[in-house]
Motif scaffolding. Structure first.
Motif, short mmCIF file in Angstrom:
data_model
loop_
_atom_site.label_atom_id
_atom_site.label_comp_id
_atom_site.label_asym_id
_atom_site.label_seq_id
_atom_site.Cartn_x
_atom_site.Cartn_y
_atom_site.Cartn_z
N SER A 1 -15.06 -1.28 -4.88
CA SER A 1 -15.84 -0.67 -5.95
C SER A 1 -14.98 -0.46 -7.19
CB SER A 1 -16.45 0.67 -5.49
OG SER A 1 -15.44 1.58 -5.09
N THR A 2 -13.69 -0.12 -7.00
CA THR A 2 -12.78 0.02 -8.14
C THR A 2 -12.54 -1.33 -8.80
OG1 THR A 2 -11.67 1.89 -7.06
CG2 THR A 2 -10.51 0.82 -8.87
N LEU A 3 -12.34 -2.35 -7.98
CA LEU A 3 -12.14 -3.70 -8.51
C LEU A 3 -13.35 -4.15 -9.32
CD1 LEU A 3 -10.61 -6.36 -8.74
CD2 LEU A 3 -11.44 -6.97 -6.46
N SER B 1 -1.42 -4.25 4.93
CA SER B 1 -2.59 -3.47 4.54
C SER B 1 -2.44 -2.60 3.30
CB SER B 1 -3.02 -2.56 5.71
OG SER B 1 -1.96 -1.72 6.11
N SER B 2 -1.41 -2.81 2.50
CA SER B 2 -1.24 -2.01 1.29
C SER B 2 -1.68 -2.83 0.07
CB SER B 2 0.22 -1.58 1.12
OG SER B 2 0.60 -0.71 2.17
N VAL B 3 -2.52 -2.22 -0.77
CA VAL B 3 -3.09 -2.91 -1.93
C VAL B 3 -3.03 -1.99 -3.14
CG1 VAL B 3 -5.18 -3.90 -2.95
CG2 VAL B 3 -4.62 -4.37 -0.58
N ALA B 4 -2.71 -2.55 -4.30
CA ALA B 4 -2.74 -1.79 -5.55
C ALA B 4 -3.44 -2.63 -6.61
CB ALA B 4 -1.33 -1.43 -6.01
N LEU B 5 -4.19 -1.96 -7.48
CA LEU B 5 -4.90 -2.63 -8.57
C LEU B 5 -4.35 -2.12 -9.90
CD1 LEU B 5 -8.57 -2.31 -7.23
CD2 LEU B 5 -7.01 -4.25 -6.97
N TYR B 6 -4.00 -3.08 -10.76
CA TYR B 6 -3.46 -2.76 -12.08
C TYR B 6 -4.37 -3.38 -13.14
CZ TYR B 6 1.11 -1.46 -10.08
OH TYR B 6 2.13 -0.86 -9.38
N GLN B 7 -4.44 -2.71 -14.29
CA GLN B 7 -5.13 -3.28 -15.45
C GLN B 7 -4.33 -2.94 -16.70
OE1 GLN B 7 -9.35 -2.17 -16.57
NE2 GLN B 7 -9.65 -4.34 -16.13
N ASN B 8 -4.06 -3.97 -17.50
CA ASN B 8 -3.25 -3.80 -18.70
C ASN B 8 -1.90 -3.15 -18.38
OD1 ASN B 8 -5.35 -4.84 -20.35
ND2 ASN B 8 -6.33 -2.83 -20.38
N GLY B 9 -1.34 -3.52 -17.23
CA GLY B 9 -0.03 -3.04 -16.83
C GLY B 9 -0.01 -1.64 -16.24
N LYS B 10 -1.17 -1.02 -16.10
CA LYS B 10 -1.25 0.36 -15.61
C LYS B 10 -1.82 0.39 -14.20
CE LYS B 10 -3.29 4.88 -16.69
NZ LYS B 10 -4.18 5.62 -17.63
N LEU B 11 -1.16 1.15 -13.32
CA LEU B 11 -1.65 1.32 -11.95
C LEU B 11 -2.92 2.17 -11.97
CD1 LEU B 11 -1.32 1.09 -8.86
CD2 LEU B 11 0.11 3.15 -8.96
N ILE B 12 -4.02 1.60 -11.44
CA ILE B 12 -5.29 2.30 -11.43
C ILE B 12 -5.64 2.81 -10.04
CG2 ILE B 12 -7.75 2.12 -12.00
CD1 ILE B 12 -5.94 1.78 -14.41
N TYR B 13 -5.33 2.01 -9.03
CA TYR B 13 -5.72 2.35 -7.66
C TYR B 13 -4.68 1.81 -6.70
CZ TYR B 13 -8.36 2.15 -3.25
OH TYR B 13 -8.77 2.29 -1.94
N LYS B 14 -4.38 2.59 -5.66
CA LYS B 14 -3.50 2.06 -4.62
C LYS B 14 -3.95 2.60 -3.26
CE LYS B 14 0.20 5.54 -4.50
NZ LYS B 14 1.66 5.74 -4.47
N GLU B 15 -3.68 1.79 -2.26
CA GLU B 15 -3.99 2.15 -0.89
C GLU B 15 -2.80 1.74 -0.03
OE1 GLU B 15 -7.33 0.92 2.40
OE2 GLU B 15 -7.94 1.12 0.32
N GLY B 16 -2.12 2.71 0.54
CA GLY B 16 -0.89 2.42 1.26
C GLY B 16 0.31 2.58 0.33
#
Length: 312
Positions: A7-9, A26-41
């Motif tokens: 949903s974040t993606l 199982s660890s995932v992180a989502l970045y946008q414009n170089g900024k960490l927005i969401y992480k799991e693990g």
């Protein structure tokens, strides 16, 4: 993994490209414009096992149903691109002329422009039958979220259109994103040649970064509303049919969304996901050899590694 990652993606893709970093298993992180927005693990996000740039799959939205539009739709069908064509003339916008599964919207431009854009970061192509319509379409497109805007026309027509839009408050900053005249300068003359020049430019836009993954927003919507197993290609070698980042989702109810290439590898991926659901397994990585000598006895060649993750 949690459905929140999907949903974040989905939400981030509405704004622009997303960088996904994965640390196996199982660890995932989502970045946008170089900024960490969401992480799991947890893990070293500066040195992940896999880093990808995710874009929404290209959706061509064409204003105008003339000869060039028809040619673009035909070439786009070969490229397996989603296409929507909008025009107010029934004599040119019909299933006899557009028969490759395009979405057809027969509606006056003025009526359509009174609504909010229903599209997910589309690639707008403006090819109407009049300068006034082109200008109105361009103004509307600039006010929506988009991945690309291109407008056909001579340099003189483009300059005039831009000048009129600036009088209405459109800024130079907004107009600099418009590809006009549209297409790569390859000397195209026929509708087919013009279509190739336009689609070549669009391909250049969505393939402008390495390790690019394109995901269908409808896939994310379905996956984030269900529980099941996500299976994603995280490594590819040779002539395997799908790129790194290709995903398939197998829900607890047996529904399947997306693809990892079809054939035996997809069948085995689905069966493995079902076995994981039965056993309550959380995650694993499986390597598949896609050659004729491999376990799957496929002929496409190459091999892939697929990351299986339980989504809940």
């Amino acid at each position: 993994m949690h459905k929140e990652s999907y949903s974040t993606l989905y939400s981030l893709l509405q704004k622009g490209d997303v960088e996904r970093r994965t640390i196996f298993p199982s660890s995932v992180a989502l970045y946008q414009n170089g900024k960490l927005i969401y992480k799991e693990g947890d893990g070293d996000w500066e040195n992940p096992d896999l880093k990808e740039t995710i874009k929404a799959e290209p959706h061509l939205v064409i204003f105008g149903a003339g000869h060039v539009s028809k040619a673009i739709s035909e070439v786009a069908a070969v490229l397996e691109m989603k296409v929507t064509v909008i025009d107010e003339r029934e004599e040119v916008l019909n299933r006899e002329r557009f028969n490759h599964g395009e979405e057809l919207i027969l509606e006056p431009y003025s009526s359509f422009h009174s609504k909010k854009s229903p599209f997910f970061r589309p690639y707008y192509i403006i090819l109407t039958h009049g300068h006034v319509y082109d200008r109105a379409c361009l103004e509307w497109c600039l006010k929506s979220n988009y991945s690309y805007i291109g407008m056909i026309g001579s340099k003189g027509k483009v300059a005039t259109t831009f000048a009129l839009l600036k009088e209405k408050g459109i800024t130079d900053e907004e107009l600099k994103n418009v590809h006009a005249p549209i297409g790569l300068p390859i000397g195209a003359v026929t509708p087919g040649e013009i279509a190739i020049s336009i689609l070549s430019e669009i391909i250049g836009v969505f393939r402008d970064t390495k390790n690019t993954v394109t995901l269908d927003p409808s896939y994310l919507r379905k996956a984030m509303d269900d529980k099941g197993i996500s299976a994603r290609i995280v490594e590819k070698r040779g002539s395997a049919p799908r790129a790194v980042g290709s995903e398939i989702f197998i829900s607890e109810t047996g529904c399947v969304y997306g693809t990892v290439g079809g054939g035996r590898v997809e069948k085995e991926t689905i069966e493995e996901a079902k076995r994981m659901l039965e056993k309550g397994e959380e995650s694993k990585i499986i390597h598949y050899n896609l050659s004729a000598k491999g376990d799957l006895n496929m002929i496409c060649g190459g091999d892939v590694s697929i990351l299986f993750s339980k989504m809940e």
